[in-house]
Write a protein that holds these residues in place. Structure first.
Motif, short mmCIF file in Angstrom:
data_model
loop_
_atom_site.label_atom_id
_atom_site.label_comp_id
_atom_site.label_asym_id
_atom_site.label_seq_id
_atom_site.Cartn_x
_atom_site.Cartn_y
_atom_site.Cartn_z
N GLN A 88 0.82 -1.21 0.00
CA GLN A 88 0.00 0.00 0.00
C GLN A 88 0.86 1.26 0.00
O GLN A 88 1.83 1.39 0.74
CB GLN A 88 -0.92 0.00 1.22
CG GLN A 88 -2.00 1.05 1.18
CD GLN A 88 -2.96 0.92 2.33
OE1 GLN A 88 -2.68 0.23 3.30
NE2 GLN A 88 -4.10 1.59 2.25
N GLY A 89 0.47 2.20 -0.86
CA GLY A 89 1.17 3.48 -0.92
C GLY A 89 2.42 3.48 -1.77
O GLY A 89 3.08 4.52 -1.87
N VAL A 90 2.75 2.36 -2.37
CA VAL A 90 3.94 2.27 -3.23
C VAL A 90 3.48 2.09 -4.68
O VAL A 90 2.69 1.19 -4.97
CB VAL A 90 4.86 1.11 -2.81
CG1 VAL A 90 6.07 1.02 -3.74
CG2 VAL A 90 5.32 1.30 -1.37
N PHE A 91 3.97 2.96 -5.54
CA PHE A 91 3.59 2.93 -6.95
C PHE A 91 4.86 2.78 -7.80
O PHE A 91 5.96 3.13 -7.37
CB PHE A 91 2.86 4.21 -7.34
CG PHE A 91 1.55 4.41 -6.60
CD1 PHE A 91 0.34 4.17 -7.24
CD2 PHE A 91 1.53 4.82 -5.28
CE1 PHE A 91 -0.86 4.35 -6.58
CE2 PHE A 91 0.33 5.00 -4.60
CZ PHE A 91 -0.87 4.76 -5.24
N ALA A 92 4.69 2.26 -9.00
CA ALA A 92 5.84 2.10 -9.91
C ALA A 92 5.35 2.25 -11.34
O ALA A 92 4.20 1.94 -11.67
CB ALA A 92 6.49 0.74 -9.71
N GLY A 93 6.23 2.74 -12.20
CA GLY A 93 5.85 2.91 -13.61
C GLY A 93 7.05 3.17 -14.49
O GLY A 93 8.17 3.38 -14.02
N GLY A 94 6.82 3.12 -15.79
CA GLY A 94 7.89 3.34 -16.75
C GLY A 94 8.66 2.07 -17.06
O GLY A 94 8.12 0.96 -16.93
N ASP A 95 9.92 2.22 -17.41
CA ASP A 95 10.75 1.09 -17.83
C ASP A 95 10.84 -0.01 -16.78
O ASP A 95 10.95 -1.19 -17.11
CB ASP A 95 12.16 1.56 -18.18
CG ASP A 95 12.19 2.41 -19.43
OD1 ASP A 95 11.13 2.59 -20.06
OD2 ASP A 95 13.28 2.90 -19.80
N CYS A 96 10.83 0.37 -15.48
CA CYS A 96 11.01 -0.64 -14.44
C CYS A 96 9.79 -1.56 -14.33
O CYS A 96 9.85 -2.61 -13.67
CB CYS A 96 11.29 0.01 -13.09
SG CYS A 96 9.95 1.02 -12.43
N VAL A 97 8.70 -1.19 -14.99
CA VAL A 97 7.49 -2.03 -15.01
C VAL A 97 7.30 -2.69 -16.38
O VAL A 97 7.01 -3.88 -16.48
CB VAL A 97 6.24 -1.21 -14.63
CG1 VAL A 97 4.97 -2.03 -14.83
CG2 VAL A 97 6.34 -0.72 -13.19
N THR A 98 7.47 -1.91 -17.43
CA THR A 98 7.20 -2.41 -18.79
C THR A 98 8.42 -2.97 -19.48
O THR A 98 8.30 -3.64 -20.50
CB THR A 98 6.64 -1.28 -19.67
OG1 THR A 98 7.64 -0.25 -19.79
CG2 THR A 98 5.39 -0.68 -19.06
N GLY A 99 9.62 -2.69 -18.95
CA GLY A 99 10.84 -2.94 -19.70
C GLY A 99 11.15 -1.70 -20.53
O GLY A 99 10.36 -0.76 -20.58
N PRO A 100 12.32 -1.67 -21.19
CA PRO A 100 12.73 -0.48 -21.94
C PRO A 100 11.66 -0.04 -22.94
O PRO A 100 11.18 -0.84 -23.74
CB PRO A 100 14.01 -0.93 -22.66
CG PRO A 100 14.54 -2.03 -21.81
CD PRO A 100 13.35 -2.74 -21.25
N ALA A 101 11.26 1.22 -22.88
CA ALA A 101 10.24 1.74 -23.78
C ALA A 101 10.64 3.15 -24.20
O ALA A 101 11.77 3.60 -23.99
CB ALA A 101 8.87 1.74 -23.09
N THR A 102 9.71 3.88 -24.82
CA THR A 102 10.00 5.20 -25.36
C THR A 102 9.86 6.28 -24.29
O THR A 102 9.26 6.07 -23.23
CB THR A 102 9.06 5.51 -26.53
OG1 THR A 102 7.70 5.48 -26.05
CG2 THR A 102 9.21 4.49 -27.64
N VAL A 103 10.39 7.46 -24.61
CA VAL A 103 10.33 8.60 -23.69
C VAL A 103 8.88 8.96 -23.39
O VAL A 103 8.49 9.17 -22.23
CB VAL A 103 11.07 9.81 -24.29
CG1 VAL A 103 10.83 11.05 -23.44
CG2 VAL A 103 12.55 9.52 -24.41
N ILE A 104 8.04 9.04 -24.42
CA ILE A 104 6.66 9.46 -24.22
C ILE A 104 5.89 8.47 -23.36
O ILE A 104 5.00 8.85 -22.59
CB ILE A 104 5.94 9.71 -25.58
CG1 ILE A 104 4.56 10.35 -25.36
CG2 ILE A 104 5.84 8.45 -26.39
CD1 ILE A 104 4.60 11.71 -24.70
N ARG A 105 6.24 7.19 -23.41
CA ARG A 105 5.56 6.20 -22.57
C ARG A 105 5.99 6.37 -21.10
O ARG A 105 5.18 6.17 -20.19
CB ARG A 105 5.85 4.79 -23.06
CG ARG A 105 5.18 4.49 -24.39
CD ARG A 105 5.11 3.00 -24.71
NE ARG A 105 4.37 2.78 -25.95
CZ ARG A 105 3.06 2.75 -26.06
NH1 ARG A 105 2.31 2.92 -24.99
NH2 ARG A 105 2.49 2.55 -27.24
N ALA A 106 7.25 6.72 -20.88
CA ALA A 106 7.69 6.98 -19.50
C ALA A 106 6.98 8.21 -18.95
O ALA A 106 6.55 8.22 -17.78
CB ALA A 106 9.20 7.18 -19.49
#
Length: 616
Positions: free
Chosen positions: A505-523
């Motif tokens: 609870q209270g911990v969020f994550a996103g970007g490359d560390c979740v999806t793997g290497p992706a584009t700047v706009i996706r981050a």
């Protein structure tokens, strides 16, 4: 011998060819949000019209498939029709004499496999399973949901500062995306129906070159909530989340491991593509909201590091956005030889102005993505005698942007496609002397539409070189977080669609560390989504203001008109330095290009303006 005549296309044939071209453009411009069953029926009718009529599977079978799918769409079918459609398609695949019938039937079977629930919903309820709306294509395909027709219209009117304000409502990195965005927004541009897509990135560049991001004031902040959020990682995703959290009234504290902010925008993209001083414009605008930054700060359990558990105690929420900045190995003999460099290491050193010494050397880059092209073009600029790219697939299968591949070749790089790295040869002093590559042969097409490759019955090829740069992907440092109980799956953090980490609870994550290497706009989009969901988690529902009036639509006829491209410095000149090579449009060019926009936000699609924003 009987008299013969030269066969030339008649008026009917020429008209049909034009119809095919029109159809190609319509398929390219096919918008998101269409009913998949209806679309499949349309393709099936086209396939049926192409049959020669000699074999029963095509002539009769495809017609029968049409009638069955029509009954589904008309609400006259029973559940048993799905099995009948499947069996009929399988029979056609097994008995058709040519690819016309076989591929048409395969398309139907793929549809049943991919969206059978849509068939079922049509049969049960007589409508699609969701409310189908034809959204504005460029907005729908932009991961951050930027109001593209709006800022294009503002650029046309010369209101560049307002254009930056409108972009920044959904994307706090307008300058970065004006230089390096992969422009997914252009893929389904409705302008393709007439000629070609609008140069959206070029118009964004026009805006930021005439109204620098650090000179355009950010939106007014909401009243302070007294909440504090820790953001781990100072790349585009982390800074985007911090920016929106500050505007919502929550105090964001960014913890960055390195000495400078920017992440892969600074340490992964060379200066000739995106000058670092232009990156600083976006960063300064973000920091002007009050974001607090702690540089040279690492989260972990080592000496001098901040334990993750301590962050959870001191902050009301935590957002993890660490990016993909570790090396990936090929796994071949000799990879530890002196002269083997990872792409991540090379670009990081360039970002720190610590240029690797490769002047006068022969360099081989292994890989086919944008990072590989960045390394290739950087090596040329650092004075390498010869630069080659070894890629195990074909050139058309490379994941790098076509313009990046073309640019590298124009600057003098050589491309060795269908060459899979086998081993790295070293001399008696342990220094790289050659890369051995196994020739490949093309095989079947995989599920992603790319041809698979296999080792050809040919001997390995020796490619003499002094330096091998490995650009086969990046990894994520998740060990410390896994030790703290954060779920990690296949090397990435297991976060839910709302960015919240499972069972924490209270911990969020996103970007490359979740999806793997992706584009700047996706981050950037991941940071925006995380900020909105953290805001909800903290008990609020803020809306980011944007007081920009969009110019009204003009009703001029839209005649076919060529797309204006940004000019580039000549290859022979630009490869000598790291200066930016892409030149902004003139005001005349930008006005002409912006005039090509069909304003799909007002015509032909669900109205965008005045509605509730997609994220907030």
């Amino acid at each position: 011998m009987s008299r013969m005549q030269i066969v030339t296309p008649n008026a009917a044939q020429l008209t049909v060819e034009r119809l095919y071209k029109d159809m190609e453009r319509r398929i390219v411009a096919s918008p998101p949000g269409l009913c998949p069953v209806d679309l499949q029926l349309s393709f099936l009718r086209l396939c049926h019209s192409q049959t020669c009529g000699k074999c029963v599977p095509c002539r009769v079978g495809l017609g029968q498939l049409q009638r069955l799918i029509e009954s589904v769409l008309e609400g006259n079918a029973r559940m048993s029709v799905i099995d009948l459609i499947r069996n009929t398609a399988e029979d056609i695949m097994n008995s058709a004499d040519c690819a016309i019938g076989y591929e048409a039937a395969r398309m139907v079977l793929n549809g049943l496999k991919g969206f059978e629930e849509e068939y079922i919903h049509h049969i049960k309820y007589g409508k699609c399973s969701v409310h189908i709306t034809q959204s504005v294509p460029c907005v729908a395909l932009c991961p951050a949901g930027v109001d593209i027709p709006g800022y294009v219209a503002l650029v046309k009117d010369g209101r560049y500062a307002d254009a930056v304000r409108l972009i920044r409502k959904d994307n706090p990195f307008p300058t970065a995306c004006a230089f390096v965005c992969e422009k997914p927004c252009e893929a389904r541009c409705r302008r393709n129906l007439l000629d070609s897509s609008v140069n959206i990135r070029g118009l964004k560049r026009m805006a930021v070159d005439n109204a620098r991001a650090d000179k355009v004031p950010v939106p007014r902040k909401a009243e302070s909530t007294g909440k504090k959020v820790a953001v781990i990682g100072g790349g585009p995703g982390g800074l985007s989340a911090a920016y929106y959290l500050e505007l919502m009234g929550h105090h964001a504290v960014v913890l960055e491991e390195k000495s400078k902010l920017g992440g892969m925008l600074r340490y992964g993209i060379p200066n000739y593509r995106f000058p670092r001083e232009r990156l600083q414009e976006d960063i300064d605008a973000i920091l002007s909201t009050g974001v607090e930054v702690k540089l040279n700060t690492k989260v972990g359990n080592g000496e001098g590091e901040i334990p993750f558990g301590k962050l959870r105690e001191e902050y009301d929420a935590v957002y993890i956005s660490i990016g993909a900045q570790t090396d990936k190995k090929i796994g071949i003999e000799g990879e530890d030889a002196q002269g083997v460099i990872s792409a991540v290491e090379m670009l990081r050193r360039i970002g720190d102005d610590d240029m690797p010494d490769i002047k006068g050397k022969t360099v081989v880059i292994v890989g086919g993505g944008n990072v590989a092209m960045d390394c290739t073009r950087s090596a040329l600029r650092m004075g390498a005698k010869k630069v080659c790219v070894a890629y195990r697939r074909r050139r058309e299968d490379m994941t790098a942007l076509p313009e990046e591949i073309e640019g590298a070749i124009a600057e003098g790089a050589e491309l060795y496609d269908l060459r899979a790295p086998k081993k790295i040869e070293a001399d008696e002093k342990g220094r790289v002397s050659a890369l051995w590559a196994q020739p490949q042969i093309i095989g079947q097409i995989d599920d992603w539409g790319r041809a698979m490759v296999y080792a050809a019955d040919l001997p390995p090829v020796r490619i003499p070189c002094d330096v091998v740069i490995v650009a086969v992907g990046q990894g994520i440092q998740t060990r410390h977080f896994e030790e703290e109980g954060i779920a990690v799956k296949r090397g990435t953090i297991a976060a839910m669609e709302d960015s919240e980490v499972r069972d924490m609870q209270g911990v969020f994550a996103g970007g490359d560390c979740v999806t793997g290497p992706a584009t700047v706009i996706r981050a950037i989009a991941a940071g925006k989504v995380a900020a909105a969901n953290i805001d909800e988690y903290l008990g609020y529902h803020h809306v980011i203001p944007c007081e920009v009036e969009i110019p009204p639509v003009n009703f001029d006829d839209k005649e076919p008109c060529g797309r204006i491209q940004m000019r580039e410095t000549e290859a022979s000149e630009r490869k000598r330095n790291f200066l930016p090579y892409e030149q902004c449009m003139t005001k005349e060019e930008a006005c002409r290009e912006a005039s090509r926009c069909l304003r799909c936000d007002k015509f032909g699609y669900v109205k965008l303006k005045g509605g509730k924003p997609a994220i907030w």
